[in-house]
Scaffold this motif. Structure first.
Motif, PDB file in Angstrom:
ATOM      1  N   THR A   3      18.468  19.625   3.261  1.00 51.78           N
ATOM      2  CA  THR A   3      19.044  19.233   1.980  1.00 51.78           C
ATOM      3  C   THR A   3      20.077  18.136   2.167  1.00 51.78           C
ATOM      4  N   VAL A   4      20.042  17.188   1.261  1.00 53.43           N
ATOM      5  CA  VAL A   4      21.036  16.110   1.267  1.00 53.43           C
ATOM      6  C   VAL A   4      21.637  16.004  -0.137  1.00 53.43           C
ATOM      7  N   ILE A   5      22.928  15.748  -0.170  1.00 51.07           N
ATOM      8  CA  ILE A   5      23.620  15.556  -1.446  1.00 51.07           C
ATOM      9  C   ILE A   5      24.137  14.123  -1.500  1.00 51.07           C
ATOM     10  N   VAL A   6      23.848  13.456  -2.608  1.00 51.87           N
ATOM     11  CA  VAL A   6      24.242  12.062  -2.806  1.00 51.87           C
ATOM     12  C   VAL A   6      25.249  12.008  -3.957  1.00 51.87           C
TER      13      VAL A   6
ATOM     14  N   GLU B 199      16.366   2.207 -10.141  1.00 54.26           N
ATOM     15  CA  GLU B 199      15.359   1.827  -9.133  1.00 54.26           C
ATOM     16  C   GLU B 199      15.955   1.862  -7.727  1.00 54.26           C
ATOM     17  N   LYS B 200      17.208   1.409  -7.590  1.00 55.91           N
ATOM     18  CA  LYS B 200      17.875   1.475  -6.283  1.00 55.91           C
ATOM     19  C   LYS B 200      18.058   2.924  -5.835  1.00 55.91           C
ATOM     20  N   LEU B 201      18.436   3.781  -6.766  1.00 50.99           N
ATOM     21  CA  LEU B 201      18.609   5.192  -6.429  1.00 50.99           C
ATOM     22  C   LEU B 201      17.276   5.809  -6.011  1.00 50.99           C
ATOM     23  N   GLN B 202      16.205   5.433  -6.678  1.00 50.41           N
ATOM     24  CA  GLN B 202      14.886   5.931  -6.299  1.00 50.41           C
ATOM     25  C   GLN B 202      14.527   5.487  -4.880  1.00 50.41           C
ATOM     26  N   GLU B 203      14.955   4.282  -4.481  1.00 47.21           N
ATOM     27  CA  GLU B 203      14.732   3.829  -3.096  1.00 47.21           C
ATOM     28  C   GLU B 203      15.499   4.712  -2.120  1.00 47.21           C
ATOM     29  N   TRP B 204      16.731   5.060  -2.453  1.00 49.00           N
ATOM     30  CA  TRP B 204      17.514   5.962  -1.612  1.00 49.00           C
ATOM     31  C   TRP B 204      16.780   7.289  -1.453  1.00 49.00           C
ATOM     32  N   ILE B 205      16.308   7.832  -2.576  1.00 47.67           N
ATOM     33  CA  ILE B 205      15.630   9.128  -2.562  1.00 47.67           C
ATOM     34  C   ILE B 205      14.379   9.054  -1.691  1.00 47.67           C
TER      35      ILE B 205
ATOM     36  N   HIS C  60      14.960  18.596   0.151  1.00 47.35           N
ATOM     37  CA  HIS C  60      15.712  18.689  -1.103  1.00 47.35           C
ATOM     38  C   HIS C  60      16.746  17.571  -1.155  1.00 47.35           C
ATOM     39  N   VAL C  61      16.678  16.770  -2.203  1.00 51.14           N
ATOM     40  CA  VAL C  61      17.640  15.694  -2.429  1.00 51.14           C
ATOM     41  C   VAL C  61      18.298  15.947  -3.776  1.00 51.14           C
ATOM     42  N   PHE C  62      19.617  16.021  -3.772  1.00 48.67           N
ATOM     43  CA  PHE C  62      20.364  16.223  -5.008  1.00 48.67           C
ATOM     44  C   PHE C  62      21.339  15.065  -5.195  1.00 48.67           C
ATOM     45  N   CYS C  63      21.246  14.407  -6.341  1.00 45.58           N
ATOM     46  CA  CYS C  63      22.128  13.295  -6.689  1.00 45.58           C
ATOM     47  C   CYS C  63      23.090  13.809  -7.755  1.00 45.58           C
ATOM     48  N   LEU C  64      24.374  13.833  -7.431  1.00 44.24           N
ATOM     49  CA  LEU C  64      25.375  14.435  -8.305  1.00 44.24           C
ATOM     50  C   LEU C  64      26.208  13.365  -8.991  1.00 44.24           C
TER      51      LEU C  64
ATOM     52  N   GLY D 151      12.816  12.904 -11.137  1.00 43.99           N
ATOM     53  CA  GLY D 151      12.082  14.115 -10.748  1.00 43.99           C
ATOM     54  C   GLY D 151      12.916  15.345 -10.464  1.00 43.99           C
ATOM     55  N   GLY D 152      13.931  15.613 -11.274  1.00 44.46           N
ATOM     56  CA  GLY D 152      14.726  16.824 -11.087  1.00 44.46           C
ATOM     57  C   GLY D 152      15.748  16.733  -9.972  1.00 44.46           C
ATOM     58  N   LYS D 153      15.949  15.554  -9.426  1.00 46.29           N
ATOM     59  CA  LYS D 153      16.898  15.396  -8.320  1.00 46.29           C
ATOM     60  C   LYS D 153      18.317  15.089  -8.808  1.00 46.29           C
ATOM     61  N   LEU D 154      18.433  14.772 -10.077  1.00 44.06           N
ATOM     62  CA  LEU D 154      19.724  14.433 -10.664  1.00 44.06           C
ATOM     63  C   LEU D 154      20.413  15.696 -11.182  1.00 44.06           C
ATOM     64  N   ILE D 155      21.668  15.847 -10.796  1.00 44.06           N
ATOM     65  CA  ILE D 155      22.499  16.925 -11.340  1.00 44.06           C
ATOM     66  C   ILE D 155      23.686  16.257 -12.027  1.00 44.06           C
TER      67      ILE D 155
END
Length: 152
Positions: free
Chosen positions: A20-23, A77-83, A93-97, A111-115
């Protein structure tokens, strides 16, 4: 695990156990929203560091995804590249907070990665109240992340 030389060395050795990674997502502008964005940055930074402590050994906290406010689609789009990069490096598991409500528009694309967590201004709060509120927020995040782990 934190993004520093000591803990990255440990991460490289124990990579198989860290799925798991948290961004943290930090907005930046010099406009009438600058103060609000600074509050968001403080809030998200504090939340993610405490969250990382809760999941030490299973989660990696990477440096913040810092972006220019109001850039919308380009930043998404940049965030999607990070993911994609994180997933290509075996993070299941990638979570962007974030506390920036503008990102809610891109929830489906991510895709559900944004919190999204509403920011709480901490600047004038007494330390004991600040700690209680942050602990409550972290507990909510812990439950949410565990739920997402179980659903996969």
């Amino acid at each position: 695990m934190l993004w520093n030389a000591k803990e990255i060395g440990l991460y490289l050795k124990e990579k198989a156990y860290i799925d798991t990674v948290i961004v943290p997502m930090i907005p930046l502008s010099f406009s009438d929203r600058t103060r609000q964005e600074a509050e968001q940055a403080e809030f998200i930074t504090l939340l993610t560091s405490l969250l990382e402590k809760q999941f030490k050994g299973r989660m990696l906290l990477v440096p913040p995804f810092t972006y220019l406010s109001g850039q919308g689609k380009g930043e998404a789009e940049k965030l999607q590249e990070w993911i994609k990069e994180l997933e290509a490096n075996e993070f299941e598991h990638v979570f962007c907070l974030t506390s920036d409500s503008e990102w809610k528009e891109y929830e489906q694309e991510l895709g559900g990665k944004l919190i999204w967590m509403p920011s709480i201004p901490l600047e004038h709060m007494e330390e004991k109240y600040k700690r209680k509120i942050i602990d409550d927020q972290v507990n909510q995040l812990v439950k949410l992340i565990v739920q997402k782990w179980q659903s996969n």
